[in-house]
Design an enzyme around this catalytic site. Structure first.
Site, PDB file in Angstrom:
ATOM      1  N   GLU A   1      -9.773  -5.001   5.886  1.00 17.92           N
ATOM      2  CA  GLU A   1     -11.311  -5.096   6.052  1.00 17.92           C
ATOM      3  C   GLU A   1     -11.746  -6.339   5.634  1.00 17.92           C
ATOM      4  O   GLU A   1     -13.078  -6.596   5.416  1.00 17.92           O
ATOM      5  CB  GLU A   1     -12.231  -3.884   5.091  1.00 17.92           C
ATOM      6  CG  GLU A   1     -11.640  -3.787   3.842  1.00 17.92           C
ATOM      7  CD  GLU A   1     -12.330  -2.479   3.112  1.00 17.92           C
ATOM      8  OE1 GLU A   1     -13.328  -2.646   2.598  1.00 17.92           O
ATOM      9  OE2 GLU A   1     -11.527  -1.710   3.152  1.00 17.92           O
TER      10      GLU A   1
ATOM     11  N   HIS B   1      -2.837   5.457  -2.783  1.00 22.06           N
ATOM     12  CA  HIS B   1      -3.869   4.341  -2.721  1.00 22.06           C
ATOM     13  C   HIS B   1      -4.566   4.368  -4.071  1.00 22.06           C
ATOM     14  O   HIS B   1      -4.726   5.262  -4.943  1.00 22.06           O
ATOM     15  CB  HIS B   1      -5.210   4.703  -1.997  1.00 22.06           C
ATOM     16  CG  HIS B   1      -6.245   3.694  -1.978  1.00 22.06           C
ATOM     17  ND1 HIS B   1      -5.823   2.381  -1.572  1.00 22.06           N
ATOM     18  CD2 HIS B   1      -7.451   3.901  -2.197  1.00 22.06           C
ATOM     19  CE1 HIS B   1      -7.113   1.676  -1.833  1.00 22.06           C
ATOM     20  NE2 HIS B   1      -7.973   2.583  -2.042  1.00 22.06           N
TER      21      HIS B   1
ATOM     22  N   CYS C   1      -9.648   1.315   3.645  1.00 24.99           N
ATOM     23  CA  CYS C   1      -8.459   1.067   2.872  1.00 24.99           C
ATOM     24  C   CYS C   1      -6.858   1.619   3.632  1.00 24.99           C
ATOM     25  O   CYS C   1      -5.911   1.657   3.235  1.00 24.99           O
ATOM     26  CB  CYS C   1      -8.395   1.476   1.303  1.00 24.99           C
ATOM     27  SG  CYS C   1      -9.737   0.492   0.581  1.00 24.99           S
TER      28      CYS C   1
END
Lengths: 386, 135, 356
Positions: free
Chosen positions: C90, C245, C122
């Site tokens: 991003e 994550h 993400c």
């Protein structure tokens, strides 16, 4: 071959930041001054040494412009560009024209106008003297290039910090006697030691400040000198130009400065003299490290020892190898592409005995060396008083 | 903006792609048309390892236009292990002092932008102190 | 579509695995105490110890190039054997003009490739990995490169500023027979859940504070991991390692707990306390740290999370081809150990965050 070429007249403007006047005006004034020494000689050629007209002043085709503004319209008028050696290269071309009888009376003009732009524009323009794709692209500057050379030199030859101070001190001491110098005050060793670092180990006092300037000489063959010519005759005894790889990194040994060596040797051969016979050496001190390297390349010092001559008084006007006798680029100012012609003007003043407070006693033989970059282009001339 | 000029040199600049002379085997960087050693034509591509050592270095504080954002930065002459010397910035120096002879390795980094915020980003080789990696 | 877990697991026709992997983490670190000092007078400890910050000459292009070179070194293949170079991020330096073409050109992969930039907050990098698995698994090419890399944005003073970090990893997918880790299967769980976003032309992202937790991160991560394990018939205990994550230190630890994993399984890949949240790089740079230490036979469960929202879960089995490849490039821990601490002022300069 060069027997006949003489410098009949000289002219210059004071070097400095001339915000109020333009390139054409500077050029015209220097030419007028030189011509006024020999008003009877009508030039048939004008050779211009200039580096930055196209970029800083956005002005090309200087031949037509300057010839017109100097009231010389109609003459053959090429412009020579070899970065910092543009002036020396123009002188070389003028000598070739006169000695080959392609021209009889040649005005050689060195002119640089850097104050048409402000600082960042000047810096960007000056980076053009390096290899744009491979030196300027990584962000190198001419001062940075001198820093790379000086750093390596000092490491390779175990040179102590402050070893180059003598070059700046000598230049400013001599510049104090030159009415056309940008700086006319002596400096102390302390001033050098306290100078701001520019590109370590190069500090501000190792750098000759870029400035506006214009200088001109009138070349002719001896037979053209007027019968009533009253000044000492100064003959061009050697003239050559040698190139090396433009980029430092492209040389098999970046510390060799082969072009300076070859150009010096060739000049001595052309003039039929040895280094010991040189009374003064107007070298190109754009950076103090380059002054040391030129002393070495010309044979006045062994490799790695040029800086020593700035420590023991050898380079002052009464020393063994006087350099920068009217301030050099450090104190006179560094009008980039005009330096080579200023060197000629200053050497002629010395040979005529008109150098005032920094006169070299009984000067008869003057050597001039003009560098474009770190000896990427080198023009060497030897002048002799008859 | 000098877009074609950056584009033309992208291989050599992104990845240190030079030449090896087909006649005398000399490694050449940047690529040339004529071998600087033997004078014959050179055009065979050669990828340099990117390993070398610092030959000399200095720091630029007064950066020219387009480079101000990164100043002060260190520029070095780097002697590649294959022979040629290149001019390049050193990067990621951290607290490590630079010295002549220091081993360095090539990384591809952002060199400058041309045309301001709206312009093009130029990427190319820089060198950093060698990271401890078995190869 | 029937909801039987077995039928939901993504399995390519031809078995696929990871042939090479490589990480990149820049060397500068901003301690959370510095952010806290500036904005709340030091009153908050911050969610992680410190975060990685890119140098002035680094961005997703340069970082991806280095990670890709590391992956190629471990794969032992030539870049021109790749048929795809995909970069998920991003923080692409250009809004229009691919990062992937620059990366592909720099590593020597052009011109016979697919190239493109992926965006899914993400999980853009793991989405590219799934695509790479599909491409190789369908026999459309032998090798494909998928990268997840970020130089994450956090508005000065915002909670995100404590964690928004820089780093990521590159993976070369290829035939399982050559792989250092075989892909046993993958599964993605996606809904439209706006927990975090950045509007076009905005410089900094916005987020829905506590809404980012249960309905977003935990729902998607656990659903993806559970469905994959259930479909494969595996249990948490079957895995030597897990990695999630990691937007902070807490979330991945709680996710591990909710799914029945131990701290022991989770700790090797848990890098956020030391480098912060590397966004598209976070789960897979954790995976790279695991692969640096893994032994043949080890199984690894990887679950990414991308706001917006979705999770990609992968089950890996390390093969004996891992031996000798780990040391062929800089290890993730070596990048973490290469550390220069900076203060907040330097951070503002490096990230070019001056007010305009």
């Amino acid at each position: 071959m060069l027997e006949d070429v003489v410098i009949a007249g000289i002219g210059q403007i004071q070097v400095g930041e001339h915000w109020e006047t333009s390139l054409r005006s500077h050029a015209a004034r220097a030419i007028l001054a030189a011509r006024s020494e020999v008003p009877s000689l009508q030039p048939d050629m004008l050779v211009i040494g200039n580096m930055l007209g196209s970029t800083i002043s956005h002005q090309a085709n200087l031949g037509a412009l300057v010839a017109d503004w100097a009231n010389l319209s109609g003459v053959d008028a090429p412009t020579v560009e070899a970065s910092g050696a543009s002036g020396g290269a123009a002188l070389r071309l003028g000598v070739m024209a006169v000695s080959s009888r392609q021209a009889d009376v040649v005005v050689v003009l060195g002119v640089e106008k850097i104050t048409d732009s402000v600082q960042t524009g000047q810096d960007r323009a000056l980076t053009q003297m390096m290899d744009t794709d491979y030196e300027a692209m990584p962000g190198l500057t001419p001062s940075g290039q001198a820093g790379l050379v000086m750093n390596r030199y000092m490491a390779q030859y175990q040179v102590p910090a402050g070893a180059f101070a003598g070059f700046a001190v000598n230049a400013h001491a001599n510049g104090a006697h030159n009415p056309n110098a940008m700086f006319r005050k002596p400096i102390t060793r302390q001033r050098y030691d306290e100078a701001e670092v520019v590109a370590p180990p190069v500090n501000q006092m190792d750098v000759a400040p870029a400035a506006d300037g214009a200088a001109a000489v009138i070349l002719t063959r001896r037979e053209w000198l007027p019968a009533d010519y009253a000044m000492p005759v100064v003959r061009v005894a050697a003239s050559n130009l040698v190139t090396d790889s433009l980029a430092l990194h492209d040389r098999s040994d970046p510390m060799l400065f082969q072009a300076a060596r070859l150009s010096s040797e060739r000049a001595f051969r052309q003039a039929g003299i040895s280094p010991a016979e040189v009374d003064l050496f107007e070298l190109d001190d754009a950076y103090s490290i380059y002054a040391a390297l030129q002393l070495e390349a010309a044979g006045f010092a062994a490799a790695g020892q040029g800086w020593l001559l700035a420590q023991d008084g050898s380079i002052i006007p009464r020393g063994r190898v006087p350099i920068c006798t009217l301030g050099g680029s450090k104190a006179r100012g560094n009008p980039i592409g005009a330096v080579g012609v200023y060197q000629a003007v200053e050497a002629v003043l010395q040979l005529r005995g008109k150098a005032g407070g920094s006169q070299v006693p009984e000067a008869r033989v003057a050597m001039l060396q003009n560098w474009g970059g770190p000896a990427s282009t080198v023009a060497t001339h030897i002048l002799m008083r008859e | 903006m000098e877009v074609p000029r950056y584009w033309r040199n992208r291989n050599q600049r992104y990845a240190l792609v030079g030449e090896v002379c087909p006649h005398c085997e000399v490694k050449i960087f940047p690529p040339r048309d004529v071998c600087p050693a033997c004078g014959q034509d050179a055009k065979t591509k050669f990828s340099f390892s990117g390993r070398g050592e610092v030959y000399s270095y200095t720091t630029i504080s007064d950066a020219p236009a387009g480079y101000e954002e990164n100043a002060p930065y260190t520029v070095a002459l780097v002697k590649l292990e294959e022979g040629p010397v290149v001019t390049a910035q050193l990067t990621d120096l951290g607290q490590e002092p630079v010295s002549i002879g220091m081993p360095v390795e090539m990384v591809t980094r952002r060199i400058r932008q041309d045309g301001g915020k709206e312009g093009i980003l130029v990427y190319g080789y820089k060198f950093r102190p060698v990271m401890a990696v078995a190869r | 579509m029937e909801d039987k877990p077995q039928s939901l697991v993504l399995k390519p026709k031809l078995p696929v695995g990871i042939i090479g992997y490589g990480a990149y983490i820049p060397r500068y670190r901003l301690p959370n105490t510095e952010v806290s000092r500036i904005w709340v007078g030091g009153a908050r400890p911050g969610p992680v110890k410190e975060k990685s910050v890119p140098g002035l000459d680094e961005d997703v292009v340069t970082m991806s190039i280095e990670a890709a070179r590391n992956a190629l070194a471990r794969a032992g293949i030539c870049a021109d054997e790749l048929r795809a170079v995909w970069v998920g991020s991003e923080s692409h330096p250009y809004s229009v003009k691919p990062t992937s073409t620059l990366v592909a050109e720099a590593i020597g992969a052009v011109p016979h490739i697919q190239a493109g930039d992926w965006e899914f907050a993400c999980k853009a990098g793991t989405e590219a990995m799934v695509a790479a698995i599909a491409m190789i698994g369908a026999g459309m090419g032998r090798y494909a490169l998928a990268i997840g890399m970020d130089t994450a944005q956090g508005r000065p003073g915002d909670d995100l500023e404590y964690t928004a970090a820089a780093g990521g990893a590159a993976y070369i997918l290829g035939p399982a027979a050559e792989a250092l880790a075989e892909i046993e299967g993958s599964y993605s769980f996606v809904t439209d859940t706006p927990d975090f976003w950045r509007r076009a032309d905005e410089r900094y992202p916005s987020h829905a504070q506590r809404f980012t937790g249960d309905p977003a991160y935990f729902e998607h991560v656990t659903s993806a991991a559970k469905t994959l394990m259930s479909g494969l018939g595996s249990q948490p205990a079957d895995y030597r390692y897990c990695v999630f994550h990691q937007p902070n230190a807490k979330f991945p630890q709680r996710a591990a707990q909710l799914l029945g994993f131990t701290n022991e399984q989770n700790k090797t890949g848990l890098l956020s306390p030391e480098i912060g949240n590397t966004y598209a790089g976070a789960a897979i740079v954790g995976l790279s740290a695991i692969l640096d230490e893994a032994k043949p036979g080890d199984r690894i469960l990887v679950t990414s999370y991308g706001s917006g929202a979705g999770s990609d879960a992968f089950s890996l089995r390390v093969t004996d081809k891992i031996t000798g490849r780990q040391e062929k490039a800089t290890r993730t821990r070596e990048y973490i150990a290469r550390r220069t601490e900076i203060d907040y002022g330097t951070y503002i300069r490096y990230r070019r965050l001056f007010a305009e």
